[in-house]
Write a protein that holds these residues in place. Structure first.
Motif, PDB file in Angstrom:
ATOM      1  N   ASP A 220     -18.338   3.283 -14.925  1.00 45.75           N
ATOM      2  CA  ASP A 220     -17.653   2.008 -15.119  1.00 45.75           C
ATOM      3  C   ASP A 220     -16.512   1.920 -14.099  1.00 45.75           C
ATOM      4  O   ASP A 220     -15.939   2.931 -13.720  1.00 45.75           O
ATOM      5  CB  ASP A 220     -17.064   1.932 -16.531  1.00 45.75           C
ATOM      6  N   ASP A 259     -22.898   0.387 -13.920  1.00 45.20           N
ATOM      7  CA  ASP A 259     -22.698   0.467 -15.364  1.00 45.20           C
ATOM      8  C   ASP A 259     -21.717  -0.645 -15.738  1.00 45.20           C
ATOM      9  O   ASP A 259     -21.891  -1.773 -15.291  1.00 45.20           O
ATOM     10  CB  ASP A 259     -22.241   1.874 -15.752  1.00 45.20           C
ATOM     11  N   GLY A 260     -20.700  -0.379 -16.513  1.00 48.24           N
ATOM     12  CA  GLY A 260     -19.825  -1.461 -16.975  1.00 48.24           C
ATOM     13  C   GLY A 260     -18.656  -1.739 -16.035  1.00 48.24           C
ATOM     14  O   GLY A 260     -18.344  -0.966 -15.143  1.00 48.24           O
ATOM     15  N   ASP A 263     -15.108  -0.414 -19.975  1.00 48.10           N
ATOM     16  CA  ASP A 263     -15.603   0.005 -21.274  1.00 48.10           C
ATOM     17  C   ASP A 263     -14.471   0.635 -22.082  1.00 48.10           C
ATOM     18  O   ASP A 263     -13.575   1.275 -21.525  1.00 48.10           O
ATOM     19  CB  ASP A 263     -16.775   0.982 -21.137  1.00 48.10           C
TER      20      ASP A 263
END
Ligand code: CA
Ligand code: CA
Length: 440
Positions: A220, A259-260, A263
């Motif tokens: 992230d 990914d994020g 998070d």
């Protein structure tokens, strides 16, 4: 109003001025506040500015002495500053855009790793779709991928200590490919930084993730992991030069290297995300990352997060997806693009309050997609506007998606809010004020 130095959002400044003037003259009106505008690196969230202000509040490195104020222009210097000074409060000023992604993906690969060999070995027609790769030995293509990923992991992750403020200088500061780890610490502020999402150089193939398999990635841009009192303010998160549309496909699946963006997981608590831009991304913000009993034991009663005056633009999903937490989302502007999936994910034991927000949806995307029900959990939604019209998000969701009826009433009432704007004013306010480069 927000442009004025002594009102509205910068109320901490106004309070400081008033207190000083009161001490000198006994009146709050004699002295103009701009003479006392503090260094933004020492600003803290206003009283009651969301969950970050709860309890002991969030001050980051505001109390740093001169020896613990750093200005950095490289990834190595940034990591060195994070590691320096023991447990003293610190301020790290980031100048310009720092490359955190290393010279190339090849530079992280261990000897023997070869992506073509990986693709041949685990092709569905060869390997099948029933078994994941977790048992593969270290000298297998998957083992070599794991070792290569570990080298990238060590390079692009930076661990933020307690009592730290990280702030961009001016209008063009940020990181390319960094993964900020706010892990198991208290009291962190991150402001005025543009994050271009990290690209995982070594995604893992999981044949058992969905019927078609999936490429899964780490990293992230920022993760709040088991930490408390975090203020993320005026940052920008995007995929920059590497949107998902530019990524290749293997085995018929997108080679997902993201990914994020942010998070918030593993019992993290008391987070305020204000005036950020979250843009051009798929899975954007995850609050709580599992329904499992062991995760629930850590997350239940925590993950309390406030989002206000953020711009959520051209995202696929998770703005945010919520589990367990009492999440207050107000005065945000959501702008959906063609790839819009949903905005708020209603997950296990979530307690989302979504009020006074503005949504801009293109034709063909129904307002029923703003909420997505993953688990049975009640929601409070009031005074939200969709394309300029007051809209009951729960009612329109239930009408459009009758198989996934949502119940109203999250069971708590947010009190930690500063100014609440009319949702009619939110698009203009947020579009012009949110993101890195917009501190004032
Ligand atoms: Ca680079
Ligand atoms: Ca993640």
């Amino acid at each position: 109003m927000r442009r004025s130095k002594c009102h509205g959002r910068v109320s901490a400044v106004a309070v400081g001025c008033t207190a000083l003037v009161l001490a000198v003259t006994g009146t709050a009106s004699a002295q103009p506040c701009h003479q006392h505008t503090p260094d933004p690196a020492r600003q803290v969230p206003a009283a009651k500015d969301g969950w970050a202000s709860y309890g002991t509040g969030t001050s980051g490195g505001a109390k740093a002495d001169a020896a613990h104020v750093y200005t950095v222009t490289t990834w190595d210097a940034f990591k060195a500053a994070l590691a320096d000074g023991g447990d003293q409060p610190k301020i790290i000023k980031v100048k310009g855009t720092i490359d955190a992604d290393g010279p190339s993906c090849d530079s992280f690969a261990v000897p023997g790793y070869d992506f073509d060999t990986y693709l041949k070995t685990y092709a569905p027609e060869t390997w099948g779709r029933d078994k994941d790769l977790s048992a593969e030995p270290d000298d297998s293509p998957e083992g070599l991928r794991r070792a290569s990923q570990a080298r990238q992991d060590a390079y692009i992750k930076a661990y933020v200590p307690a009592d730290t403020t990280i702030i961009g200088v001016g209008k063009d500061a940020g990181f390319n490919g960094a993964s900020l780890q706010i892990k198991d610490v208290d009291n962190v502020i991150v402001r005025n930084l543009a994050f271009e999402s990290p690209l995982d150089c070594f995604p893992q193939w999981d044949p058992t993730d969905t019927a078609d398999g999936n490429w899964n990635s780490e990293y992230d841009s920022a993760v709040v992991y088991g930490s408390t009192h975090v203020w993320m303010d005026h940052n920008t998160f995007t995929d920059g030069d590497h949107p998902d549309s530019t990524l290749p496909h293997y085995y018929g699946r997108i080679y997902e290297q993201h990914d994020g963006e942010l998070d918030i997981v593993k019992g993290a608590d008391y987070v305020t995300a204000s005036w950020n831009v979250f843009a051009d991304h798929d899975k954007t913000i995850l609050i709580g990352n599992s329904d499992s009993a062991s995760t629930a034991a850590v997350d239940r009663g925590h993950l309390k997060t406030t989002f206000h005056h953020n711009l959520f633009s051209n995202l696929v999903e998770r703005a945010p997806r919520v589990r367990f937490g009492q999440v207050d989302s107000y005065n945000n502007h959501f702008v959906a693009g063609a790839d819009h999936g949903y905005s708020y994910g209603i997950g296990m034991e979530s307690q989302l309050v979504a009020e006074h927000n503005a949504f801009t949806l293109p034709s063909g995307i129904g307002a029923g997609t703003i909420l997505k029900k993953w688990k049975e959990a009640p929601v409070t939604a009031a005074d939200n506007y969709v394309n300029g019209r007051p809209t009951d998000l729960i009612a329109v969701h239930n009408a459009e998606v009758p198989a996934e009826i949502l119940q109203s009433g999250a069971g708590w009432t947010p009190t930690l809010r500063t100014r609440v704007d009319s949702p009619r004013a939110v698009p203009a306010l947020v579009d012009h004020g949110a993101g890195a480069g917009h501190l004032r």
